[in-house]
Enzyme design. Structure first.
Site, PDB file in Angstrom:
ATOM      1  N   ALA A  65     -11.495  90.256 -51.034  1.00 34.06           N
ATOM      2  CA  ALA A  65     -11.989  91.349 -51.345  1.00 34.06           C
ATOM      3  C   ALA A  65     -12.287  92.676 -51.746  1.00 34.06           C
ATOM      4  CB  ALA A  65     -13.357  91.069 -50.383  1.00 34.06           C
ATOM      5  N   GLY A 108      -9.949  87.494 -49.214  1.00 28.36           N
ATOM      6  CA  GLY A 108     -11.589  86.795 -50.273  1.00 28.36           C
ATOM      7  C   GLY A 108     -10.535  85.755 -51.207  1.00 28.36           C
ATOM      8  N   GLU A 111      -9.848  82.705 -50.551  1.00 22.51           N
ATOM      9  CA  GLU A 111     -10.470  82.002 -49.418  1.00 22.51           C
ATOM     10  C   GLU A 111     -11.069  81.603 -51.043  1.00 22.51           C
ATOM     11  OE1 GLU A 111     -12.429  85.500 -47.782  1.00 22.51           O
ATOM     12  OE2 GLU A 111     -13.029  84.033 -45.707  1.00 22.51           O
ATOM     13  N   GLU A 131      -7.412  90.238 -42.950  1.00 22.26           N
ATOM     14  CA  GLU A 131      -8.729  90.410 -42.586  1.00 22.26           C
ATOM     15  C   GLU A 131      -8.151  91.594 -41.194  1.00 22.26           C
ATOM     16  OE1 GLU A 131      -8.680  87.910 -44.025  1.00 22.26           O
ATOM     17  OE2 GLU A 131      -9.802  87.797 -45.427  1.00 22.26           O
TER      18      GLU A 131
HETATM   19  C1  HXC Z   1      -9.291  97.404 -52.421  1.00 24.48           C
HETATM   20  C2  HXC Z   1      -6.839  97.211 -53.495  1.00 24.48           C
HETATM   21  C3  HXC Z   1      -6.447  95.774 -52.618  1.00 24.48           C
HETATM   22  C4  HXC Z   1      -8.017  95.098 -51.776  1.00 24.48           C
HETATM   23  C5  HXC Z   1      -5.172  96.067 -53.409  1.00 24.48           C
HETATM   24  N1  HXC Z   1      -5.411  96.925 -54.285  1.00 24.48           N
HETATM   25  N2  HXC Z   1      -5.611  95.068 -51.953  1.00 24.48           N
HETATM   26  N3  HXC Z   1      -7.893  97.258 -53.709  1.00 24.48           N
HETATM   27  N4  HXC Z   1      -9.016  96.237 -52.222  1.00 24.48           N
HETATM   28  N5  HXC Z   1      -8.354  93.842 -51.130  1.00 24.48           N
HETATM   29  C6  HXC Z   1      -5.758  97.609 -54.736  1.00 24.48           C
HETATM   30  C7  HXC Z   1      -4.493  98.751 -53.879  1.00 24.48           C
HETATM   31  O1  HXC Z   1      -5.092 100.262 -53.088  1.00 24.48           O
HETATM   32  C8  HXC Z   1      -3.503  99.953 -55.140  1.00 24.48           C
HETATM   33  O2  HXC Z   1      -5.134 100.466 -55.604  1.00 24.48           O
HETATM   34  C9  HXC Z   1      -3.839  99.189 -56.048  1.00 24.48           C
HETATM   35  O3  HXC Z   1      -4.701  98.015 -55.790  1.00 24.48           O
HETATM   36  C10 HXC Z   1      -2.338  97.833 -55.608  1.00 24.48           C
HETATM   37  O4  HXC Z   1      -2.015  97.908 -54.798  1.00 24.48           O
HETATM   38  P1  HXC Z   1      -0.613  98.989 -54.254  1.00 24.48           P
HETATM   39  O5  HXC Z   1      -0.910  98.229 -52.383  1.00 24.48           O
HETATM   40  O6  HXC Z   1      -0.108  99.690 -54.076  1.00 24.48           O
HETATM   41  O7  HXC Z   1       0.156  97.252 -54.627  1.00 24.48           O
HETATM   42  P2  HXC Z   1       1.698  96.637 -53.608  1.00 24.48           P
HETATM   43  O8  HXC Z   1       1.965  97.462 -52.545  1.00 24.48           O
HETATM   44  O9  HXC Z   1       2.267  95.591 -53.608  1.00 24.48           O
HETATM   45  O10 HXC Z   1       1.187  95.496 -51.436  1.00 24.48           O
HETATM   46  C11 HXC Z   1       0.310  94.854 -51.845  1.00 24.48           C
HETATM   47  C12 HXC Z   1      -0.377  93.985 -50.975  1.00 24.48           C
HETATM   48  C13 HXC Z   1      -1.681  95.215 -50.498  1.00 24.48           C
HETATM   49  C14 HXC Z   1       0.611  93.681 -49.866  1.00 24.48           C
HETATM   50  C15 HXC Z   1      -1.329  92.603 -51.647  1.00 24.48           C
HETATM   51  O11 HXC Z   1      -1.952  95.840 -51.779  1.00 24.48           O
HETATM   52  C16 HXC Z   1      -2.449  94.446 -49.962  1.00 24.48           C
HETATM   53  O12 HXC Z   1      -1.947  94.473 -49.242  1.00 24.48           O
HETATM   54  N6  HXC Z   1      -3.446  94.729 -49.860  1.00 24.48           N
HETATM   55  C17 HXC Z   1      -4.544  93.729 -49.291  1.00 24.48           C
HETATM   56  C18 HXC Z   1      -5.079  92.941 -48.569  1.00 24.48           C
HETATM   57  C19 HXC Z   1      -6.464  92.748 -48.095  1.00 24.48           C
HETATM   58  O13 HXC Z   1      -6.041  93.458 -47.048  1.00 24.48           O
HETATM   59  N7  HXC Z   1      -6.668  91.979 -48.691  1.00 24.48           N
HETATM   60  C20 HXC Z   1      -7.871  91.324 -47.661  1.00 24.48           C
HETATM   61  C21 HXC Z   1      -9.295  92.769 -48.017  1.00 24.48           C
HETATM   62  S1  HXC Z   1     -10.340  92.157 -46.954  1.00 24.48           S
HETATM   63  P3  HXC Z   1      -3.994 102.516 -55.429  1.00 24.48           P
HETATM   64  O14 HXC Z   1      -5.526 103.001 -56.961  1.00 24.48           O
HETATM   65  O15 HXC Z   1      -4.075 103.166 -54.562  1.00 24.48           O
HETATM   66  O16 HXC Z   1      -2.806 102.199 -56.295  1.00 24.48           O
HETATM   67  C22 HXC Z   1     -11.126  90.427 -47.235  1.00 24.48           C
HETATM   68  C23 HXC Z   1     -12.008  89.717 -46.576  1.00 24.48           C
HETATM   69  C24 HXC Z   1     -13.742  89.371 -46.945  1.00 24.48           C
HETATM   70  O17 HXC Z   1     -10.393  89.727 -48.632  1.00 24.48           O
HETATM   71  C25 HXC Z   1     -14.410  89.566 -45.538  1.00 24.48           C
HETATM   72  C26 HXC Z   1     -14.286  90.538 -45.179  1.00 24.48           C
HETATM   73  C27 HXC Z   1     -16.011  91.035 -44.134  1.00 24.48           C
END
Ligand code: HXC
Length: 257
Positions: A65, A108, A111, A131
């Site tokens: 998400a 997400g 999911e 998360e």
């Molecule tokens: C918003 C995101 C994102 C996310 C990545 N990006 N994941 N933006 N939401 N979930 C964006 C980054 O901010 C970045 O933008 C660009 O995408 C590239 O990501 P990087 O981090 O630079 O890439 P990399 O170093 O290769 O790392 C990849 C990754 C990392 C390991 C997947 O991006 C990551 O950990 N992402 C978050 C994963 C996560 O926690 N997902 C769960 C979300 S919560 P910029 O503009 O900064 O360059 C969820 C649950 C829902 O899904 C329910 C909760 C209530």
């Protein structure tokens, strides 16, 4: 229809939905939810479509998400907007849906894959529910569907630790039906989707509904559902055609009625 965050295409009887927010690794914001759901529902309403494939990019199916969209929200915002509500309509389509996963399927994204009926994975795929690292928990079905998919203890390890698992581990766990080389993922998804889409729609819908029922109910109630669904198919043209084709030793020509 004009979409901004996804690419939508129909090839033969297969509907393709490709997540297309490369700048955010296909993070699922409200617009993506609305667009994926609208595209899936439109395919579902079209008799010319017998299978849907959802895919992302090589690097990411979806990295979760959209954290930037959620960050400032309050509990009452979450309830008032039913932040993940659109996805219920996606999960409810009758047409079989295949997730073709390459790269990250996190939060997400994992999911969303689990709302599909079949998960095909490239050997580069990485699944997880991270998360907990953000101070929250899965919010699009992860705590419920992952347990049903891989069992309590493995799901608990992933959800409590936030660690990722690779494609091979996900296949061993039963989340992924098959791992293929990354370069073959779309070809394999195409073949599988075309095979499914060549079957009769009433039987596909009935099979998916019975599978969904199995996830939700007791064996006894599920067997009653299956018995009724099985019987109902004997009023379809496709059942007559399928069985006649077997008797006549030819391929069936399903009319999806
Ligand atoms: C918003 C995101 C994102 C996310 C990545 N990006 N994941 N933006 N939401 N979930 C964006 C980054 O901010 C970045 O933008 C660009 O995408 C590239 O990501 P990087 O981090 O630079 O890439 P990399 O170093 O290769 O790392 C990849 C990754 C990392 C390991 C997947 O991006 C990551 O950990 N992402 C978050 C994963 C996560 O926690 N997902 C769960 C979300 S919560 P910029 O503009 O900064 O360059 C969820 C649950 C829902 O899904 C329910 C909760 C209530």
């Amino acid at each position: 229809t004009e979409y901004e965050t996804i690419l939508v295409e129909q090839r033969g009887r297969v509907g393709w939905i490709t997540l297309n927010r490369p700048q955010a690794l296909n993070a699922l914001n409200g617009q993506v939810a609305d667009e994926v759901t609208a595209a899936a529902v439109a395919f579902d309403e079209d008799d010319g479509v017998g299978a849907i494939v959802v895919t992302g990019s090589e690097k990411a199916f979806a990295a979760g998400a959209d954290i930037k969209e959620m960050e400032g929200m309050s509990a009452s915002d979450m309830f008032a907007t039913d932040h993940f509500g659109a996805w219920n309509d996606f999960a409810g389509v009758r047409t079989p849906v295949i997730a073709a996963v390459s790269g990250f399927a996190l939060g997400g994204g994992c999911e969303l894959a689990m709302m599909c009926d079949i998960i095909l994975a490239a050997d580069t795929a990485k699944f997880g529910q991270p998360e907990i690292n953000l101070g929250v928990i899965p919010g699009m079905g992860g705590t419920q569907r992952l347990i049903r998919a891989i069992g309590y203890y493995k799901a608990a390890e992933l959800i409590l630790s936030g660690r990722m698992m690779g494609a091979e581990e996900a296949e061993r766990a039963g989340l992924v039906s098959r791992v293929v080389p990354a370069s073959d993922l779309l070809d394999e998804a195409t073949k599988l989707a075309e095979t499914i889409a060549s079957k009769g729609l009433p039987s596909l819908y009935a099979a998916k509904a019975s599978l969904d029922t199995a996830m939700e109910t007791t064996l006894a109630a599920g067997l009653i559902h299956e018995k009724k669904a099985f019987a109902a198919l004997f009023d379809t043209e496709d059942q007559k055609e399928g069985m006649a084709a077997f008797r006549e030793k030819r391929e069936p020509n399903f009319t999806h009625r």
